[in-house]
Structure formats: C-alpha cells, structure tokens
Design a protein around this motif. Structure first.
Motif, PDB file in Angstrom:
ATOM      1  N   MET A 212       0.855  -1.187   0.000  1.00  0.00           N
ATOM      2  CA  MET A 212       0.000   0.000   0.000  1.00  0.00           C
ATOM      3  C   MET A 212       0.887   1.232   0.000  1.00  0.00           C
ATOM      4  O   MET A 212       1.879   1.311   0.737  1.00  0.00           O
ATOM      5  CB  MET A 212      -0.914  -0.018   1.237  1.00  0.00           C
ATOM      6  N   ASP A 213       0.545   2.199  -0.868  1.00  0.00           N
ATOM      7  CA  ASP A 213       1.292   3.444  -0.978  1.00  0.00           C
ATOM      8  C   ASP A 213       0.365   4.622  -0.727  1.00  0.00           C
ATOM      9  O   ASP A 213      -0.860   4.524  -0.871  1.00  0.00           O
ATOM     10  CB  ASP A 213       1.904   3.617  -2.384  1.00  0.00           C
ATOM     11  N   ILE A 214       0.987   5.745  -0.398  1.00  0.00           N
ATOM     12  CA  ILE A 214       0.252   7.007  -0.375  1.00  0.00           C
ATOM     13  C   ILE A 214       0.983   7.965  -1.305  1.00  0.00           C
ATOM     14  O   ILE A 214       2.214   8.052  -1.294  1.00  0.00           O
ATOM     15  CB  ILE A 214       0.131   7.571   1.063  1.00  0.00           C
ATOM     16  N   GLU A 215       0.229   8.639  -2.165  1.00  0.00           N
ATOM     17  CA  GLU A 215       0.807   9.550  -3.151  1.00  0.00           C
ATOM     18  C   GLU A 215       0.364  10.983  -2.855  1.00  0.00           C
ATOM     19  O   GLU A 215      -0.744  11.217  -2.368  1.00  0.00           O
ATOM     20  CB  GLU A 215       0.346   9.187  -4.566  1.00  0.00           C
ATOM     21  N   ILE A 216       1.250  11.930  -3.183  1.00  0.00           N
ATOM     22  CA  ILE A 216       0.871  13.343  -3.183  1.00  0.00           C
ATOM     23  C   ILE A 216       0.661  13.731  -4.640  1.00  0.00           C
ATOM     24  O   ILE A 216       1.573  13.606  -5.468  1.00  0.00           O
ATOM     25  CB  ILE A 216       1.959  14.230  -2.560  1.00  0.00           C
ATOM     26  N   ARG A 217      -0.541  14.186  -4.953  1.00  0.00           N
ATOM     27  CA  ARG A 217      -0.858  14.567  -6.323  1.00  0.00           C
ATOM     28  C   ARG A 217      -1.233  16.047  -6.404  1.00  0.00           C
ATOM     29  O   ARG A 217      -1.908  16.567  -5.515  1.00  0.00           O
ATOM     30  CB  ARG A 217      -2.014  13.724  -6.869  1.00  0.00           C
ATOM     31  N   ARG A 218      -0.768  16.669  -7.478  1.00  0.00           N
ATOM     32  CA  ARG A 218      -1.121  18.067  -7.732  1.00  0.00           C
ATOM     33  C   ARG A 218      -1.952  18.142  -9.016  1.00  0.00           C
ATOM     34  O   ARG A 218      -1.578  17.565 -10.033  1.00  0.00           O
ATOM     35  CB  ARG A 218       0.136  18.930  -7.891  1.00  0.00           C
ATOM     36  N   ARG A 219      -3.062  18.862  -8.938  1.00  0.00           N
ATOM     37  CA  ARG A 219      -3.930  19.020 -10.116  1.00  0.00           C
ATOM     38  C   ARG A 219      -4.040  20.494 -10.466  1.00  0.00           C
ATOM     39  O   ARG A 219      -4.504  21.308  -9.671  1.00  0.00           O
ATOM     40  CB  ARG A 219      -5.305  18.440  -9.849  1.00  0.00           C
ATOM     41  N   GLU A 220      -3.595  20.823 -11.668  1.00  0.00           N
ATOM     42  CA  GLU A 220      -3.770  22.166 -12.210  1.00  0.00           C
ATOM     43  C   GLU A 220      -5.045  22.189 -13.050  1.00  0.00           C
ATOM     44  O   GLU A 220      -5.261  21.314 -13.877  1.00  0.00           O
ATOM     45  CB  GLU A 220      -2.606  22.551 -13.126  1.00  0.00           C
ATOM     46  N   THR A 221      -5.849  23.205 -12.822  1.00  0.00           N
ATOM     47  CA  THR A 221      -7.064  23.382 -13.618  1.00  0.00           C
ATOM     48  C   THR A 221      -7.022  24.759 -14.251  1.00  0.00           C
ATOM     49  O   THR A 221      -6.885  25.774 -13.557  1.00  0.00           O
ATOM     50  CB  THR A 221      -8.325  23.249 -12.754  1.00  0.00           C
ATOM     51  N   VAL A 222      -7.090  24.790 -15.580  1.00  0.00           N
ATOM     52  CA  VAL A 222      -7.104  26.040 -16.333  1.00  0.00           C
ATOM     53  C   VAL A 222      -8.478  26.185 -16.964  1.00  0.00           C
ATOM     54  O   VAL A 222      -8.998  25.251 -17.573  1.00  0.00           O
ATOM     55  CB  VAL A 222      -6.011  26.045 -17.421  1.00  0.00           C
ATOM     56  N   GLY A 223      -9.088  27.367 -16.812  1.00  0.00           N
ATOM     57  CA  GLY A 223     -10.436  27.578 -17.334  1.00  0.00           C
ATOM     58  C   GLY A 223     -11.486  27.134 -16.328  1.00  0.00           C
ATOM     59  O   GLY A 223     -11.180  26.801 -15.177  1.00  0.00           O
ATOM     60  N   ALA A 224     -12.724  27.139 -16.768  1.00  0.00           N
ATOM     61  CA  ALA A 224     -13.831  26.776 -15.867  1.00  0.00           C
ATOM     62  C   ALA A 224     -14.927  26.075 -16.661  1.00  0.00           C
ATOM     63  O   ALA A 224     -15.000  26.178 -17.886  1.00  0.00           O
ATOM     64  CB  ALA A 224     -14.383  28.027 -15.186  1.00  0.00           C
ATOM     65  N   GLY A 225     -15.764  25.340 -15.931  1.00  0.00           N
ATOM     66  CA  GLY A 225     -16.900  24.671 -16.539  1.00  0.00           C
ATOM     67  C   GLY A 225     -16.480  23.619 -17.547  1.00  0.00           C
ATOM     68  O   GLY A 225     -15.495  22.900 -17.357  1.00  0.00           O
ATOM     69  N   SER A 226     -17.220  23.536 -18.641  1.00  0.00           N
ATOM     70  CA  SER A 226     -16.941  22.518 -19.659  1.00  0.00           C
ATOM     71  C   SER A 226     -15.635  22.783 -20.392  1.00  0.00           C
ATOM     72  O   SER A 226     -15.075  21.880 -21.023  1.00  0.00           O
ATOM     73  CB  SER A 226     -18.095  22.466 -20.667  1.00  0.00           C
ATOM     74  N   ALA A 227     -15.131  24.016 -20.309  1.00  0.00           N
ATOM     75  CA  ALA A 227     -13.876  24.357 -20.989  1.00  0.00           C
ATOM     76  C   ALA A 227     -12.648  24.113 -20.106  1.00  0.00           C
ATOM     77  O   ALA A 227     -11.514  24.338 -20.548  1.00  0.00           O
ATOM     78  CB  ALA A 227     -13.906  25.818 -21.433  1.00  0.00           C
ATOM     79  N   ALA A 228     -12.846  23.656 -18.887  1.00  0.00           N
ATOM     80  CA  ALA A 228     -11.727  23.457 -17.972  1.00  0.00           C
ATOM     81  C   ALA A 228     -10.808  22.339 -18.456  1.00  0.00           C
ATOM     82  O   ALA A 228     -11.271  21.306 -18.949  1.00  0.00           O
ATOM     83  CB  ALA A 228     -12.250  23.134 -16.578  1.00  0.00           C
ATOM     84  N   GLN A 229      -9.515  22.556 -18.307  1.00  0.00           N
ATOM     85  CA  GLN A 229      -8.506  21.557 -18.649  1.00  0.00           C
ATOM     86  C   GLN A 229      -7.718  21.203 -17.396  1.00  0.00           C
ATOM     87  O   GLN A 229      -7.210  22.093 -16.717  1.00  0.00           O
ATOM     88  CB  GLN A 229      -7.569  22.086 -19.735  1.00  0.00           C
ATOM     89  N   ASN A 230      -7.616  19.912 -17.106  1.00  0.00           N
ATOM     90  CA  ASN A 230      -6.922  19.444 -15.906  1.00  0.00           C
ATOM     91  C   ASN A 230      -5.617  18.751 -16.275  1.00  0.00           C
ATOM     92  O   ASN A 230      -5.552  18.023 -17.265  1.00  0.00           O
ATOM     93  CB  ASN A 230      -7.805  18.475 -15.114  1.00  0.00           C
ATOM     94  N   GLU A 231      -4.614  18.983 -15.454  1.00  0.00           N
ATOM     95  CA  GLU A 231      -3.323  18.303 -15.604  1.00  0.00           C
ATOM     96  C   GLU A 231      -2.913  17.826 -14.216  1.00  0.00           C
ATOM     97  O   GLU A 231      -2.738  18.630 -13.297  1.00  0.00           O
ATOM     98  CB  GLU A 231      -2.275  19.259 -16.164  1.00  0.00           C
ATOM     99  N   THR A 232      -2.794  16.498 -14.057  1.00  0.00           N
ATOM    100  CA  THR A 232      -2.465  15.926 -12.748  1.00  0.00           C
ATOM    101  C   THR A 232      -1.068  15.327 -12.774  1.00  0.00           C
ATOM    102  O   THR A 232      -0.700  14.615 -13.706  1.00  0.00           O
ATOM    103  CB  THR A 232      -3.486  14.843 -12.355  1.00  0.00           C
TER     104      THR A 232
END
Length: 320
Positions: A212-232
């Motif tokens: 079992m591991d625990i990860e630290i993840r960062r999520r960048e979100t650019v834009g909002a709503g249906s136009a939002a783009q996520n990078e994890t």
C-alpha cells in the motif's frame, strides 16, 4: 543583488539593474527557483505590499551620444497559459518615467521606487500556466533595437498565519464483501513543511493485498466549466505497507511534506487557474490490481521567521 545582461551585437546600450532595500543597500532576500531541465536561478524575493526599489543603469555601447525619446520602467504581473503561448493576462501594471527625451553620452544610473505594491498572487511555474512578476526597462527612440527593452524577473511569495487546530478526516471505504477499511488523517489543512499523520485500519480483508502506498498529487485546472482543462502530476509516492494485512490491523501514516516541491493551494487565481493537492491511497493486490481512494488537502505557506520569532512584549523595569 545585481543582474547584468550580456552584450548583444548592435545593441545601442546595455541595461543593468540593482535591487535595493528601503535604506538603499543591496537587496538580500532571494528565492531559488527551478527552471527548465531542473536548472535553478536565484531571484529577488518579495511579498504582498512590499516596496520594490532599485536602480537602473543605462550604458551606451558606442562612442556617439544616444538620442532617446524617454526611459521608463514598468512593474508587471502576468499570467500566461500554455494554450495561449505568448498572450499575457496582466493583473498588475505600474510605470515610472526615469528620464524625459534627451541624449546619453555616458553611463547613467536612474533610481526607481514602487511603493506598497499589490502582489496578492504568488509567482508560479506549472505544467499549463505560469504567474510571474517582472520589471521591464524600455529605452525608446529612433534607431533603438529590441535589445533596448529588457525584462528582469523577481519572485513573490505570500504567507498565512498559523492555522488553528482542525478536525481530523475520517472515512470508511471498501469493496462489498471483500475489503473494508477506515482511514484517518489528523487534519485537512497543512503548511508546506508540515507532517501528515494518520492511520489505516482494516475492518475486513478478503483479498490478498501485497502493498500500500500514499501519493501526493497536484492538479492544475485552467479555465472553468466545460472548458476546464486538468493536468495531474504525482509529486511523491511513499510506501506505508509491504505485505498482507489482517483483519483488525492498524497501519500508521507519517508523511513529511518538506522534501517535496510543493506550492500552496490556489483557487481561481484571476479567474484563470487553480492548483489543488490530494493524498491518494493506493492498494495493490497479488494480481497487481490497484484500488484507489483520494482525499483533497489544503496547503498553505507559513512564515517560518514570524512563527519562530519570540514574543516582542517587553516588561518595564521596576521603579527605583
């Protein structure tokens, strides 16, 4: 701290800058910032409402006088999205005129000062977005080349007061009739040098887990709503268990955040981007099937100097 631009062929002048403190001494506060290919650079460091003070030095690169139509310095705060490369969204724009139209025969220094600058957003370099501050020095006039305008970047970090103790996070998750676990983290809000403390309690184990591991993840979100783009991005993976657990077993968690390259949580910065962090629990069985449970946490930057400083309350000496 002094930044010097190298000579560029055909440049009519060279532009140097020296950042100074309020007393006119060389500015000492700096930040080491990662650039491309993990290279680092040292930049002047400021925080919200600081004054940005210094001196611009213009040095002619020919034996003839330089005729110009004015010299100015701008303080700019900009956001640039990867999807709009080269297009900047400005949230700070200040200008100081250093010299009126005239000529320049010899090197000359021009002092500048921007007092109590509104710098509410941190400097940030991410996968999809960057937020930056800079001083732009421009010498305008006939015969001036693009090298007569130069940008000098500086870094901004803001701090929050130490938060009060928060309630722990408790959740129960599992797979029906196969796995039932309870996990607990001591809080949901951490400063960037903090320690995540928690535990995993196995209430039901009918599948063969191997680690079992625990990860630290960062999520960048650019834009909002249906136009939002996520990078994890996964910033760290920390093993907390190796071997098969049994019913009733409790696994402790103690994860130090200081070794990792973290920023605070950002929420809708200038309505352009957000940055969020998650603790991701990963369980792997003997057939390499992976089971996940994700929990969002909030990160903030604590002013270590302020937190470490002793109370300044003084006690008057007894009357004689």
């Amino acid at each position: 701290m002094k930044s010097i631009l190298g000579l560029v062929q055909s440049a009519p002048c060279r532009l140097d800058i020296e950042f100074k403190d309020a007393e006119g001494r060389p500015y000492k506060k700096t930040a080491v910032v990662k650039g491309k290919n993990n290279e680092t650079e040292e930049l002047p460091l400021y925080t919200n409402k600081d004054s940005v003070v210094g001196e611009i030095r213009v040095t002619p690169m020919t034996t003839k006088k330089i005729e110009h139509q004015g010299i100015k310095v701008q303080l700019l705060g900009q956001i640039e999205l990867a999807s709009e490369r080269g297009q900047f969204h400005e949230f700070v724009s200040l200008v100081r005129e250093l010299a009126p139209p005239g000529d320049l025969a010899n090197a000359k220094a021009f002092p500048f000062e921007f007092r109590n600058v509104e710098m509410q957003y941190d400097s940030y370099k991410g996968q999809q977005v960057r937020c930056r501050y800079l001083l732009r020095v421009t010498v305008t006039g006939k015969g001036m080349t693009p090298d007569s305008k130069k940008d000098f970047t500086f870094w901004v970090r803001n701090y929050e007061d130490v938060s009060e103790a928060a309630a722990p996070i408790k959740m129960e998750v599992g797979i029906e009739d196969c796995l039932h676990i309870e996990f607990e983290y001591d809080k949901a809000r951490y400063h960037m040098k903090d320690v995540v403390v928690g535990r995993i309690h196995f209430l039901l184990v009918r599948i063969k887990l191997k680690h079992m591991d625990i990860e630290i993840r960062r999520r960048e979100t650019v834009g909002a709503g249906s136009a939002a783009q996520n990078e994890t991005a996964t910033l760290a993976t920390y093993e907390i268990m190796d071997g098969a657990p049994v019913r009733g077993e409790s696994i402790p968690i103690r994860l130090y955040l200081s070794p990792y390259d973290l920023n605070p949580t950002y929420n809708q910065i200038h309505n352009k981007f957000s940055v969020r962090y998650y603790l991701n629990l990963v369980l792997v069985d003997e057939e390499d099937r992976r089971y996940f449970k994700q929990q969002e946490i909030t990160l903030y930057r604590k002013d270590e100097e302020k937190a470490a400083s002793p109370s300044t309350t003084s006690t008057a000496p007894p009357a004689l």
